[in-house]
Design a protein around this motif. Structure first.
Motif, PDB file in Angstrom:
ATOM      1  N   VAL A 190       0.799  -1.268  -0.001  1.00 41.04           N
ATOM      2  CA  VAL A 190      -0.095   0.024  -0.005  1.00 41.04           C
ATOM      3  C   VAL A 190       1.064   1.213   0.002  1.00 41.04           C
ATOM      4  O   VAL A 190       0.428   2.249  -0.764  1.00 41.04           O
ATOM      5  CB  VAL A 190      -0.759  -0.074   1.261  1.00 41.04           C
ATOM      6  CG1 VAL A 190      -1.705   1.220   1.313  1.00 41.04           C
ATOM      7  CG2 VAL A 190      -1.903  -1.172   0.938  1.00 41.04           C
ATOM      8  N   LEU A 191       1.908   1.225   0.910  1.00 39.22           N
ATOM      9  CA  LEU A 191       2.859   2.348   0.790  1.00 39.22           C
ATOM     10  C   LEU A 191       3.428   2.824  -0.590  1.00 39.22           C
ATOM     11  O   LEU A 191       3.790   3.746  -0.607  1.00 39.22           O
ATOM     12  CB  LEU A 191       4.036   2.233   1.677  1.00 39.22           C
ATOM     13  CG  LEU A 191       3.576   2.264   3.213  1.00 39.22           C
ATOM     14  CD1 LEU A 191       4.576   1.758   4.292  1.00 39.22           C
ATOM     15  CD2 LEU A 191       3.312   3.487   3.763  1.00 39.22           C
ATOM     16  N   THR A 192       3.485   1.638  -1.428  1.00 37.58           N
ATOM     17  CA  THR A 192       4.298   1.951  -2.711  1.00 37.58           C
ATOM     18  C   THR A 192       3.212   2.263  -3.732  1.00 37.58           C
ATOM     19  O   THR A 192       3.734   2.485  -4.972  1.00 37.58           O
ATOM     20  CB  THR A 192       5.445   0.934  -3.018  1.00 37.58           C
ATOM     21  OG1 THR A 192       4.396  -0.374  -3.313  1.00 37.58           O
ATOM     22  CG2 THR A 192       6.127   0.871  -2.079  1.00 37.58           C
ATOM     23  N   ALA A 193       1.960   2.214  -3.398  1.00 38.30           N
ATOM     24  CA  ALA A 193       1.039   2.075  -4.460  1.00 38.30           C
ATOM     25  C   ALA A 193       0.815   3.737  -5.052  1.00 38.30           C
ATOM     26  O   ALA A 193       0.790   4.651  -4.122  1.00 38.30           O
ATOM     27  CB  ALA A 193      -0.418   1.645  -3.975  1.00 38.30           C
ATOM     28  N   GLU A 194       0.419   3.856  -6.279  1.00 41.54           N
ATOM     29  CA  GLU A 194       0.100   5.269  -6.721  1.00 41.54           C
ATOM     30  C   GLU A 194      -1.466   5.568  -6.668  1.00 41.54           C
ATOM     31  O   GLU A 194      -1.807   6.642  -6.319  1.00 41.54           O
ATOM     32  CB  GLU A 194       0.423   5.281  -8.258  1.00 41.54           C
ATOM     33  CG  GLU A 194       0.255   6.773  -8.799  1.00 41.54           C
ATOM     34  CD  GLU A 194       1.113   7.615  -8.322  1.00 41.54           C
ATOM     35  OE1 GLU A 194       0.993   8.819  -8.453  1.00 41.54           O
ATOM     36  OE2 GLU A 194       2.356   7.148  -7.803  1.00 41.54           O
TER      37      GLU A 194
END
Length: 218
Positions: free
Chosen positions: A46-50
């Motif tokens: 989730v932290l790396t999602a756009e």
């Protein structure tokens, strides 16, 4: 959009995951072959999602507990949606979780992103059944919102719900639906939108809304 970041559909044990994920994948393919869609339950993903999609089906408290049960997920959502301002779409109970609290089978804390509470639908017409289930017309309040592009008032979409959002600020209601009273059908503020209806079950109109979300640059 960085194809390595892409879109995540969050799996936290709620219903409607498969249907929502398939709809997002289909809309993404129509926009770009490079747009990656992943179903995840890992806070790090989730932290790396756009972009983030949070589906939901069932009781508010159960869905809120499902989010809390996954280590770091609630904090990751707060980081990417509130602090980093990445686009967020909540679907059905996923939308309701954006509220301050839900009053279904007790009082349960929501995310507090859109001030208000989720209350039982009590139509003035006793002949109207609960849940509100089936096709109903959108009454669009904010036709200028990019996520509602091409979806005018009168667009049919599919609902299944017994509880509805009651927003503290009417400006956060982007579209409504009539079911014995006016109920929020789409809410939003800043980089966040939520639909009470199921875009994944709303055929062309639902795919249009998801495609609008995937192209949205808040």
């Amino acid at each position: 959009m960085n194809p390595q970041m892409g879109v995540v559909v969050i799996d936290y044990g709620s219903g409607n995951l498969r249907s929502a994920a398939k709809a997002v994948e289909r809309a993404a393919k129509e926009i770009s072959s490079r747009l990656e869609v992943r179903v995840v339950s890992d806070a790090r993903a989730v932290l790396t999602a756009e972009r983030i999609v949070l589906p939901g089906q069932g009781a508010f408290g159960d869905c809120a507990a499902g989010v809390r049960k996954l280590p770091g997920l609630r904090e990751a959502l707060e980081e990417v949606v509130i602090r980093k301002g990445r686009p967020f779409l909540g679907i059905c109970v996923g939308m309701q979780l954006m509220a301050s609290r839900g009053l279904e089978h007790g009082t349960h804390e929501g995310f507090g992103w859109v001030p208000g509470e989720v209350v039982r639908i009590e139509p003035r017409d006793p002949g109207l059944k609960i849940p509100h289930m089936g096709w109903n017309d959108l009454l669009v309040e904010r036709s200028d919102h990019p996520v509602l592009a091409g979806l005018p008032s009168g667009t049919d979409v599919y609902f299944v719900h017994s509880y509805a959002m009651r927003c503290s600020d009417p400006a956060h209601v982007l579209a409504q639906v009539e079911y014995g009273a006016l109920l929020p059908a789409v809410i939003g503020r800043d980089n966040m939108v939520g639909t009470q209806f199921h875009p994944d079950k709303s055929q062309a109109a639902g795919l249009r809304l998801i495609a609008n979300f995937l192209a949205w640059r808040p």
